[in-house]
Design an enzyme around this catalytic site. Structure first.
Site, PDB file in Angstrom:
ATOM      1  CG  LEU A  83      -2.011  -1.073   1.203  1.00 25.64           C
ATOM      2  CD1 LEU A  83      -2.730  -1.118   2.547  1.00 25.64           C
ATOM      3  CD2 LEU A  83      -2.999  -0.797   0.085  1.00 25.64           C
ATOM      4  CG  LEU A  84       3.535   3.999  -2.779  1.00 21.65           C
ATOM      5  CD1 LEU A  84       4.646   3.740  -1.771  1.00 21.65           C
ATOM      6  CD2 LEU A  84       4.072   3.818  -4.203  1.00 21.65           C
ATOM      7  CB  SER A  85      -0.005   6.897   1.351  1.00 20.46           C
ATOM      8  OG  SER A  85       1.237   7.290   1.936  1.00 20.46           O
ATOM      9  N   GLY A  87       3.419   9.176   0.665  1.00 23.31           N
ATOM     10  CA  GLY A  87       4.202   9.716   1.767  1.00 23.31           C
ATOM     11  C   GLY A  87       5.541   9.017   1.911  1.00 23.31           C
ATOM     12  CB  VAL A  88       8.546   9.953   3.894  1.00 26.34           C
ATOM     13  CG1 VAL A  88       9.891   9.323   4.241  1.00 26.34           C
ATOM     14  CG2 VAL A  88       8.767  11.290   3.201  1.00 26.34           C
ATOM     15  CG  ASP A  89       6.321   7.034   7.560  1.00 25.86           C
ATOM     16  OD1 ASP A  89       7.526   7.325   7.669  1.00 25.86           O
ATOM     17  OD2 ASP A  89       5.446   7.491   8.318  1.00 25.86           O
ATOM     18  CG  LEU A 109      -5.769   1.549  -0.960  1.00 26.80           C
ATOM     19  CD1 LEU A 109      -6.256   1.054   0.404  1.00 26.80           C
ATOM     20  CD2 LEU A 109      -6.086   0.545  -2.055  1.00 26.80           C
ATOM     21  CB  CYS A 177      -9.179   3.758   7.678  1.00 25.36           C
ATOM     22  SG  CYS A 177      -8.528   3.830   5.988  1.00 25.36           S
ATOM     23  N   GLY A 201       3.298   1.123   5.330  1.00 29.36           N
ATOM     24  CA  GLY A 201       4.315   1.893   6.046  1.00 29.36           C
ATOM     25  C   GLY A 201       3.969   2.150   7.493  1.00 29.36           C
ATOM     26  CB  CYS A 278      -7.135   8.501   7.401  1.00 27.92           C
ATOM     27  SG  CYS A 278      -8.753   7.780   7.774  1.00 27.92           S
TER      28      CYS A 278
END
Length: 474
Positions: A83-85, A87-89, A109, A177, A201, A278
């Protein structure tokens, strides 16, 4: 490379139906039904990326990457959905899994967009995130899928949050979530794609059983970074969900993650961490609640005297322990109770005085990660909110009769003035998270005392009479 991939969703409808039930069905029931023709869609969206990308796909790492991979299962070769948002994490988590030799597919997502709020932003609220996600994947040629979950998110998370606030409780969107969307609907959606694990992350650690003991439970443990630790948000997962998860950042501190982002030369290495709920993005929570619940004028009363102090726009804009936004003279004032039926908010200046103890509360909707615990546990720690603070506690399980759910009575070793119905309480033994439940309205006599006069004033039909000087002669 951004791809489109159809997914078979034969069992999705029953899954959504089961997840969409309120966590406390005995209180304020409401209906959420899934559209029987609805399926999840994976698609490409038209956008242009102005974000710089590293032209070298190899993107060599100057340090010893092996020392950072202990939570990434480096001794196996796995197929992992990440899962890739943007963001850095999550970006560092993706690169660590790639460095560990796994075959990774990234998933973005798209969970929230409401047309009624387009005036709150000058650009598409998810476009920048998606551009960063694409740039991170392009560095090492990892495929990226965009998953549209707007309807599922509304049905399973947002609608529940709105109804909880309407009932006077304070839910936690991030817990819901994770349980219902990221590791619920999405995890079920990709079940036919034969991924070994799903990764994200999150700052948490999952300890899986060895290959010859696969029948044993996996454990959710605290991350190395106690400030960033997110086990609280993951505490309501099921064992089936936990068994399929990897959290590569569980063995790292936030400082090391930032260092890795620089070493990997990630395009988002300087990007700030996201804050707040979120799904809201740039929308203020009060605006969101006001749009969906509306406003209804009520009164603010002092808990100890019943004195009229002012008016408010609706009890749903306030939570127990709140100090900011009351705008009352002579403070500081704190919200201590709410009368949902009469739309009254009780406040006090003595919220932290020694005689206002809250060391005991009840928890329902219990979910345990590793089977049922003993009926009584005396050496536990508890978290009632995200953050590094724990409190020692004793937990006694009261088993429900005639089909009623079990309820746990929790005794804290010290006062906690911020307990609010609807929030989650997570329980720990050592570094292991045992599970969590939802704080109920039922308090004992240690709750904040609202005087009889205040309760009487709250029940008055004509509250315009409150505060009139002539009233006090009677």
């Amino acid at each position: 490379m951004l791809r489109v991939m159809p997914i078979a969703m034969a069992s999705l409808l029953s899954h959504i139906t089961s997840l969409s039930l309120p966590l406390k069905p005995q209180l304020c029931l409401f209906s959420q039904s899934a559209n029987p023709t609805r399926t999840l869609s994976f698609s490409c969206s038209s956008y242009s990326s102005a974000i710089s990308q590293n032209p070298d796909p190899s993107n060599s790492f100057s340090g010893d990457i092996g020392s950072y991979l202990s939570c990434s299962m480096p001794h196996k070769r796995l197929k992992v959905a990440v899962l890739l948002s943007g963001g850095v994490d999550s970006s560092v988590a993706l690169r660590l899994l790639h460095a560990a030799g796994h075959s990774c597919t990234a998933f973005y997502l798209k969970i929230w967009f409401q047309e009624g709020f387009e005036n709150f932003w000058s650009e598409c609220p998810w476009e920048e995130d998606l551009n960063y996600a694409k740039a991170v994947c392009n560095q090492v040629d990892i495929p990226l899928e965009v998953v549209h979950l707007t309807d599922e998110y509304w049905n399973n998370v947002v609608s529940y949050i709105i109804e909880e606030y309407r009932c006077g409780r304070t839910p936690n969107p991030d817990v819901l979530c994770n349980t219902r969307i990221k590791f619920g609907v999405f995890m079920d959606a990709i079940s036919s794609m034969e991924f070994d694990y799903v990764a994200s992350g999150h700052y948490a650690k999952v300890v899986h059983a060895s290959a010859d003991q696969m029948d044993k439970d996996s454990a959710l443990e605290l991350s190395q970074d106690m400030v960033k630790d997110q086990t609280y948000f993951l505490s309501h997962l099921s064992q089936d969900q936990l068994k399929r998860l990897i959290f590569p950042l569980g063995c790292l501190s936030k400082d090391k993650v930032r260092k890795l982002a620089t070493e990997f030369d990630l395009p988002n290495k300087e990007r700030k961490d996201s804050q707040g709920i979120c799904f809201l993005g740039k929308i203020r929570f009060s605006d969101f609640i006001g749009r969906h619940i509306g406003e209804k004028e009520g009164v603010i009363l002092e808990a100890e005297t019943g004195d009229f102090l002012g008016k408010h726009r609706g009890f749903w804009f306030y939570t127990i322990g709140q100090r900011q936004g009351l705008r009352l003279p002579g403070g500081p004032w704190y919200v201590v109770e709410k009368d949902v039926k009469n739309n009254v908010v009780f406040v006090s200046r003595n919220y932290f005085s020694v005689d206002k103890r809250r060391r005991l509360f009840r928890v329902g909707s219990l979910k345990w990660l590793q089977g049922l615990p003993p009926n009584q546990i005396s050496q536990l720690e508890c978290k009632v909110r995200h953050g590094p603070r724990f409190c020692n506690c004793t937990l006694i399980v009261e088993h429900g009769e005639d089909g009623n759910e079990d309820v746990a009575v929790v005794h804290l070793s010290e006062d906690d003035q911020g307990l609010a119905a609807g929030q989650f309480a997570a329980f720990y033994q050592g570094r292991t998270c045992l599970g969590s439940g939802v704080i109920l309205e039922s308090w004992d006599d240690q709750g904040f005392p609202v005087c009889a006069k205040a309760l009487e004033n709250a029940r008055m039909e004509d509250k315009s009479l409150l505060g009139k000087p002539w009233l006090h002669i009677f």
